[in-house]
Design a protein around this motif. Structure first.
Motif, PDB file in Angstrom:
ATOM      1  N   TYR A   1      -1.781 -10.550  11.810  1.00  0.00           N
ATOM      2  CA  TYR A   1      -2.814  -9.784  10.908  1.00  0.00           C
ATOM      3  C   TYR A   1      -3.974 -10.372  11.172  1.00  0.00           C
ATOM      4  O   TYR A   1      -4.187 -11.448  11.059  1.00  0.00           O
ATOM      5  N   ASN A   2      -4.940  -9.605  11.931  1.00  0.00           N
ATOM      6  CA  ASN A   2      -6.168 -10.149  11.967  1.00  0.00           C
ATOM      7  C   ASN A   2      -7.443  -9.061  11.989  1.00  0.00           C
ATOM      8  O   ASN A   2      -7.431  -8.097  12.662  1.00  0.00           O
ATOM      9  N   TYR A   3      -8.063  -9.043  10.910  1.00  0.00           N
ATOM     10  CA  TYR A   3      -8.884  -7.965  10.662  1.00  0.00           C
ATOM     11  C   TYR A   3     -10.104  -7.661  11.190  1.00  0.00           C
ATOM     12  O   TYR A   3     -10.776  -6.685  11.433  1.00  0.00           O
ATOM     13  N   THR A   4     -10.388  -8.566  12.182  1.00  0.00           N
ATOM     14  CA  THR A   4     -11.654  -8.562  13.062  1.00  0.00           C
ATOM     15  C   THR A   4     -11.266  -7.961  14.262  1.00  0.00           C
ATOM     16  O   THR A   4     -12.063  -7.440  14.990  1.00  0.00           O
ATOM     17  N   GLN A   5      -9.981  -8.048  14.669  1.00  0.00           N
ATOM     18  CA  GLN A   5      -9.614  -7.569  16.137  1.00  0.00           C
ATOM     19  C   GLN A   5      -8.823  -6.228  15.911  1.00  0.00           C
ATOM     20  O   GLN A   5      -8.948  -5.568  16.801  1.00  0.00           O
ATOM     21  N   ASP A   6      -7.811  -6.311  14.894  1.00  0.00           N
ATOM     22  CA  ASP A   6      -6.735  -5.189  14.940  1.00  0.00           C
ATOM     23  C   ASP A   6      -7.367  -4.011  13.974  1.00  0.00           C
ATOM     24  O   ASP A   6      -7.648  -4.200  12.740  1.00  0.00           O
ATOM     25  N   ILE A   7      -7.462  -2.595  14.333  1.00  0.00           N
ATOM     26  CA  ILE A   7      -7.987  -1.583  13.504  1.00  0.00           C
ATOM     27  C   ILE A   7      -6.924  -1.643  12.357  1.00  0.00           C
ATOM     28  O   ILE A   7      -7.540  -1.354  11.368  1.00  0.00           O
ATOM     29  N   PHE A   8      -5.865  -1.314  12.674  1.00  0.00           N
ATOM     30  CA  PHE A   8      -5.063  -1.271  11.389  1.00  0.00           C
ATOM     31  C   PHE A   8      -5.136  -2.247  10.283  1.00  0.00           C
ATOM     32  O   PHE A   8      -5.414  -1.971   9.227  1.00  0.00           O
ATOM     33  N   ALA A   9      -5.244  -3.623  10.719  1.00  0.00           N
ATOM     34  CA  ALA A   9      -5.369  -4.642   9.907  1.00  0.00           C
ATOM     35  C   ALA A   9      -6.944  -4.544   9.203  1.00  0.00           C
ATOM     36  O   ALA A   9      -6.820  -4.678   8.012  1.00  0.00           O
ATOM     37  N   ALA A  10      -7.720  -4.200   9.903  1.00  0.00           N
ATOM     38  CA  ALA A  10      -9.056  -3.998   9.240  1.00  0.00           C
ATOM     39  C   ALA A  10      -8.944  -2.680   8.255  1.00  0.00           C
ATOM     40  O   ALA A  10      -9.534  -2.924   7.032  1.00  0.00           O
ATOM     41  N   TRP A  11      -8.322  -1.710   8.265  1.00  0.00           N
ATOM     42  CA  TRP A  11      -8.257  -0.500   7.546  1.00  0.00           C
ATOM     43  C   TRP A  11      -7.518  -1.116   6.309  1.00  0.00           C
ATOM     44  O   TRP A  11      -7.881  -0.618   5.039  1.00  0.00           O
ATOM     45  N   VAL A  12      -6.401  -1.755   6.559  1.00  0.00           N
ATOM     46  CA  VAL A  12      -5.546  -2.318   5.452  1.00  0.00           C
ATOM     47  C   VAL A  12      -6.484  -3.191   4.481  1.00  0.00           C
ATOM     48  O   VAL A  12      -6.226  -3.145   3.296  1.00  0.00           O
ATOM     49  N   THR A  13      -7.219  -4.137   5.119  1.00  0.00           N
ATOM     50  CA  THR A  13      -7.880  -5.011   4.516  1.00  0.00           C
ATOM     51  C   THR A  13      -8.984  -4.200   3.569  1.00  0.00           C
ATOM     52  O   THR A  13      -9.020  -4.578   2.432  1.00  0.00           O
ATOM     53  N   ILE A  14      -9.746  -3.176   3.986  1.00  0.00           N
ATOM     54  CA  ILE A  14     -10.828  -2.658   3.119  1.00  0.00           C
ATOM     55  C   ILE A  14     -10.048  -1.725   2.180  1.00  0.00           C
ATOM     56  O   ILE A  14     -10.628  -1.659   1.194  1.00  0.00           O
ATOM     57  N   ILE A  15      -9.011  -1.171   2.200  1.00  0.00           N
ATOM     58  CA  ILE A  15      -8.442  -0.324   1.343  1.00  0.00           C
ATOM     59  C   ILE A  15      -7.854  -1.386   0.269  1.00  0.00           C
ATOM     60  O   ILE A  15      -7.973  -1.174  -0.980  1.00  0.00           O
ATOM     61  N   VAL A  16      -7.071  -2.224   0.658  1.00  0.00           N
ATOM     62  CA  VAL A  16      -6.602  -3.357  -0.188  1.00  0.00           C
ATOM     63  C   VAL A  16      -7.792  -3.667  -1.136  1.00  0.00           C
ATOM     64  O   VAL A  16      -7.726  -3.848  -2.355  1.00  0.00           O
ATOM     65  N   MET A  17      -8.878  -4.016  -0.464  1.00  0.00           N
ATOM     66  CA  MET A  17      -9.991  -4.694  -1.319  1.00  0.00           C
ATOM     67  C   MET A  17     -10.675  -3.465  -2.237  1.00  0.00           C
ATOM     68  O   MET A  17     -10.582  -3.770  -3.403  1.00  0.00           O
ATOM     69  N   ASP A  18     -10.715  -2.302  -1.813  1.00  0.00           N
ATOM     70  CA  ASP A  18     -11.283  -1.329  -2.790  1.00  0.00           C
ATOM     71  C   ASP A  18     -10.071  -0.869  -3.802  1.00  0.00           C
ATOM     72  O   ASP A  18     -10.555  -0.953  -5.266  1.00  0.00           O
ATOM     73  N   VAL A  19      -8.889  -1.059  -3.624  1.00  0.00           N
ATOM     74  CA  VAL A  19      -7.889  -0.889  -4.767  1.00  0.00           C
ATOM     75  C   VAL A  19      -7.972  -2.086  -5.862  1.00  0.00           C
ATOM     76  O   VAL A  19      -7.869  -1.785  -6.722  1.00  0.00           O
ATOM     77  N   TRP A  20      -8.331  -3.339  -5.200  1.00  0.00           N
ATOM     78  CA  TRP A  20      -8.603  -4.617  -6.054  1.00  0.00           C
ATOM     79  C   TRP A  20      -9.775  -4.212  -6.961  1.00  0.00           C
ATOM     80  O   TRP A  20      -9.476  -4.632  -7.948  1.00  0.00           O
ATOM     81  N   HIS A  21     -10.863  -3.748  -6.258  1.00  0.00           N
ATOM     82  CA  HIS A  21     -11.875  -3.680  -6.812  1.00  0.00           C
ATOM     83  C   HIS A  21     -11.901  -2.569  -7.868  1.00  0.00           C
ATOM     84  O   HIS A  21     -12.440  -2.953  -9.074  1.00  0.00           O
ATOM     85  N   TRP A  22     -11.700  -1.265  -7.867  1.00  0.00           N
ATOM     86  CA  TRP A  22     -11.618  -0.234  -8.445  1.00  0.00           C
ATOM     87  C   TRP A  22     -10.585   0.368  -9.143  1.00  0.00           C
ATOM     88  O   TRP A  22     -10.681   1.128 -10.387  1.00  0.00           O
ATOM     89  N   THR A  23      -9.226  -0.125  -9.046  1.00  0.00           N
ATOM     90  CA  THR A  23      -8.036   0.539  -9.814  1.00  0.00           C
ATOM     91  C   THR A  23      -8.064   0.060 -11.228  1.00  0.00           C
ATOM     92  O   THR A  23      -7.887   1.172 -12.069  1.00  0.00           O
ATOM     93  N   SER A  24      -8.677  -0.937 -11.603  1.00  0.00           N
ATOM     94  CA  SER A  24      -8.925  -1.350 -13.047  1.00  0.00           C
ATOM     95  C   SER A  24      -9.853  -0.221 -13.441  1.00  0.00           C
ATOM     96  O   SER A  24      -9.604   0.153 -14.935  1.00  0.00           O
ATOM     97  N   LEU A  25     -10.942   0.494 -13.138  1.00  0.00           N
ATOM     98  CA  LEU A  25     -11.339   1.391 -13.612  1.00  0.00           C
ATOM     99  C   LEU A  25     -10.509   2.779 -14.119  1.00  0.00           C
ATOM    100  O   LEU A  25     -10.768   3.266 -15.058  1.00  0.00           O
ATOM    101  N   VAL A  26      -9.750   3.310 -13.278  1.00  0.00           N
ATOM    102  CA  VAL A  26      -8.923   4.192 -13.238  1.00  0.00           C
ATOM    103  C   VAL A  26      -7.818   3.630 -14.708  1.00  0.00           C
ATOM    104  O   VAL A  26      -7.801   4.774 -15.479  1.00  0.00           O
ATOM    105  N   ALA A  27      -7.673   2.411 -14.479  1.00  0.00           N
ATOM    106  CA  ALA A  27      -6.467   2.045 -15.526  1.00  0.00           C
ATOM    107  C   ALA A  27      -7.289   2.166 -16.992  1.00  0.00           C
ATOM    108  O   ALA A  27      -6.713   2.782 -17.751  1.00  0.00           O
TER     109      ALA A  27
END
Lengths: 289, 90, 288
Positions: free
Chosen positions: A142-168
């Protein structure tokens, strides 16, 4: 509430109009002007007509960014909306723990966006971050600076972390407005948990959920700060979303014309979504009185 | 004002938009109207229909430019047809 | 949104007691996991800010073994760091004051009167809340450079009005709608002028609304990075821009960066504590 007809109310609105006109209309007009001209700097402009629009409409770079943007928005909506509803259903309905959950869940919403980026930038690093270190220890590369998949997973998990509470929180507000009688009726009918959700809770939440979906779509559509801080749009262009690409073009390369044409198209799309949002919202308010 | 880089075509474009808005405001004052329900199942007034027309026209022009890419003025004819449809049915 | 009553408890209505206990347990587990997911990254930032850089880089520890406040001391004594906070606070305060001052009368007009084009005006304001700042970054840069306001606090404050004024109008309108109109009418009959009525009677009635609006203006101006970074270079450089700048440097001082992050969270966390009772209401209006 009945509102009185009073055209003098315009005077109360005037300051807002002047201010917003200054900070929105003048810049937008400028963007339109730039979009039909080319420049060599020093305020030397010459007319190119619709060339930039044509160029942008056929530019792979813009369509790629749009594609990534739509993919990003689609993924976070499919995760956040069900997860938000699920969390809302499991929240304590009243008492100390209810307000405790409310406060804790609001916390990520109110963290400055660049700090959200910083938090996940640190958290995901293999050498010093808890998440990256753990994944690495488990043998997952897992290396979000090198690996495309890891980078996407990181920004998606980050957004889920950031905004799911608003939906909830929105879904929770919708749930709390359901009168007891509905549940009692369901109990008499011996309705299953699923049936209660499907036929009572979901329809009653529809209004707030609509708002949640539109807000999340719109905000994710113009997300800039968080992915910029974490990945800077990389690796390569893999996480260059629309706003990041636009800023690169406008302020990084200072390509006024193409950036302006890009801005106008971006703005038009946002305008349509805002209109749908506003129409849905006002119709809901009318329905609920 | 120099930094805004005005050109005659864009100036005329904004003048047309501004005067359309003025005309519709005057119309709304002189001949008040009740909102009506159209094919979109939402209540609209003349102002709403104008907005739908303008926004739609922008996209028609972009689509024309992207797909056909020549004879841009003809896109305006499509826009006129679209405007007529919006004012008739929406 | 109708009233959010606290007595709707689907959990208490489920039939048999063993089933109920199981269900409660399930929801506790879900909530614990979710809150853990929310808090772990924040906890990690906090521990990092309390570690020395040697500890951060050389050993992997779950809590600070070598507890230190040096990172915070660096920020509070190094001008290149703390001026960022001062700059941010200056323009954020200016922006909140301007936004509220113009939004209050406008929100009153929208909540009480019908007037020519009111719906369209309201929609137009909202589109500015929804507009991507990236679209405005370049023209703002040109605009403020040409009027000589580039790299000043007021430029950033005015730029943030773009999305904060509509937001304030939207939130305040929701709160004002909840105040019965009879109050206005009685006051006018009692001989109050509009100005006196607004300041003496109306403002105290919507104090919580003003608080919530001020909070969100503060927050969104505080968290905004793109416009504030574009419009400043030295004199008004905000903390968020300083934080992203250090990330470009080769050797990143992780401890100090984490401490800066924690310090920027503090105002938000403080305000949440003060408005905790209004949070649910603010979100219930869907106006965030």
């Amino acid at each position: 509430m009945d509102k009185t007809l009073n055209h003098k109310a315009w005077f109360l609105v005037l300051p807002v109009i002047v201010l917003v006109a200054f900070s929105a209309v003048i810049p937008l007009m400028t963007v339109v002007n730039y979009s039909v001209q080319d420049t060599f700097g020093n305020n030397q402009f010459f007319w190119v007509g619709l060339e930039w629009f044509e160029e942008m409409l056929h530019s792979e770079r813009m369509w790629d960014a749009l594609g990534r943007q739509l993919l990003f928005s689609a993924i976070i909506l499919t995760i956040q909306i069900p997860l938000g509803i699920f969390v809302a259903l499991n929240m304590p309905k009243s008492g100390f723990w209810s307000s405790f959950c409310l406060v804790m869940m609001s916390l990520p919403l109110l963290i400055p966006w660049n700090v959200v980026g910083t938090i996940w930038q640190i958290f995901g690093r293999v050498d010093i971050g808890l998440l990256g270190y753990t994944l690495d220890a488990l043998g997952i590369s897992y290396n979000y600076t090198q690996d495309i998949f890891a980078a996407w997973v990181t920004i998606i998990v980050m957004d889920v972390w950031h905004w799911t509470s608003l939906v909830a929180l929105l879904a929770f507000a919708g749930l709390k407005s359901i009168p007891d009688a509905y549940y009692q009726a369901a109990k008499i009918d011996q309705a299953s948990r699923w049936a209660i959700f499907r036929y009572i809770e979901l329809p009653k939440m529809m209004g707030v959920l609509m708002i949640a979906i539109l807000l999340r779509f719109m905000d994710s559509f113009m997300i800039y700060t968080e992915p910029f801080v974490v990945t800077g749009g990389g690796p390569g262009n893999a996480t260059t979303l629309l706003s990041i690409d636009l800023v690169k073009m406008a302020l990084g390369q200072f390509d006024l014309g193409p950036a302006a044409a890009f801005s106008i198209m971006y703005y038009l799309v946002i305008l349509i979504i805002s209109w749908v949002f506003y129409t849905v919202m006002t119709n809901l308010e009318k329905k609920e009185g | 004002m120099e930094w805004m880089a005005w050109t005659w075509p864009t100036a005329i474009f904004f003048i047309i938009i501004a005067s359309t808005l003025t005309v519709f405001t005057v119309l709304a004052i002189k001949f008040p109207e009740a909102p009506r329900m159209g094919v979109l199942r939402i209540e609209t007034t003349r102002g709403d229909r104008l907005f739908i027309t303008l926004l739609g026209s922008a996209f028609i022009n972009l689509a024309w430019l992207g797909v056909i890419g020549a004879n841009q003025p003809f896109a305006l004819i499509v826009c006129l047809l679209y405007a007529a449809a919006v004012f008739r049915w929406v | 949104m109708s009233d959010a009553t606290t007595n709707a408890m689907p959990g208490s209505l489920t039939a048999s007691s063993p089933k109920k206990r199981l269900k409660v347990k399930g929801s506790v587990i879900v909530m614990t996991l979710y809150l853990l997911f929310l808090l772990l990254p924040i906890y990690w930032l906090l521990t990092m800010s309390l570690k020395t850089n040697t500890e951060i880089l050389n050993e992997f520890t779950l809590w600070p073994h070598d507890f230190t406040l040096a990172n915070y001391a660096t920020i509070l004594t190094d001008p290149s760091w703390y001026t960022g906070y001062i700059n941010s606070i200056i323009y954020v305060t200016m922006n909140t004051a301007i936004s509220l001052a113009v939004a209050l009368p406008a929100a009153y007009a929208f909540s009480r009167y019908r007037f020519m084009g009111d719906n369209h005006l309201f929609f137009w304001l909202l589109t500015n809340r929804m507009a991507p700042p990236a679209v405005f970054a370049l023209p703002f840069f040109q605009l403020y450079s040409s009027v000589g306001l580039f790299d000043t606090h007021i430029a950033v404050a005015l730029a943030h009005c773009l999305f904060n004024v509509p937001l304030a109008v939207w939130i305040l309108e929701g709160f004002m709608r909840g105040v019965p109109k009879e109050i206005d009418e009685t006051a006018y009959i009692d001989g109050y002028s509009f100005g006196r009525f607004f300041v003496k009677i109306f403002t105290p009635l919507i104090a919580s609304g003003i608080g919530v609006a001020a909070f969100f203006c503060f927050m969104f101006s505080w968290v905004e990075l793109l416009l504030s970074r574009t419009l400043t270079t030295v004199d008004a450089k905000p903390i968020s821009a300083i934080m992203t700048r250090t990330q470009g440097a080769a050797g990143i001082d992780w401890g100090v960066l984490a401490a800066a992050g924690v310090l920027t969270i503090v105002p938000g966390a403080l305000v949440i504590y003060f408005v905790r009772n209004y949070i649910a209401k603010g979100f219930a209006l869907g106006r965030v």
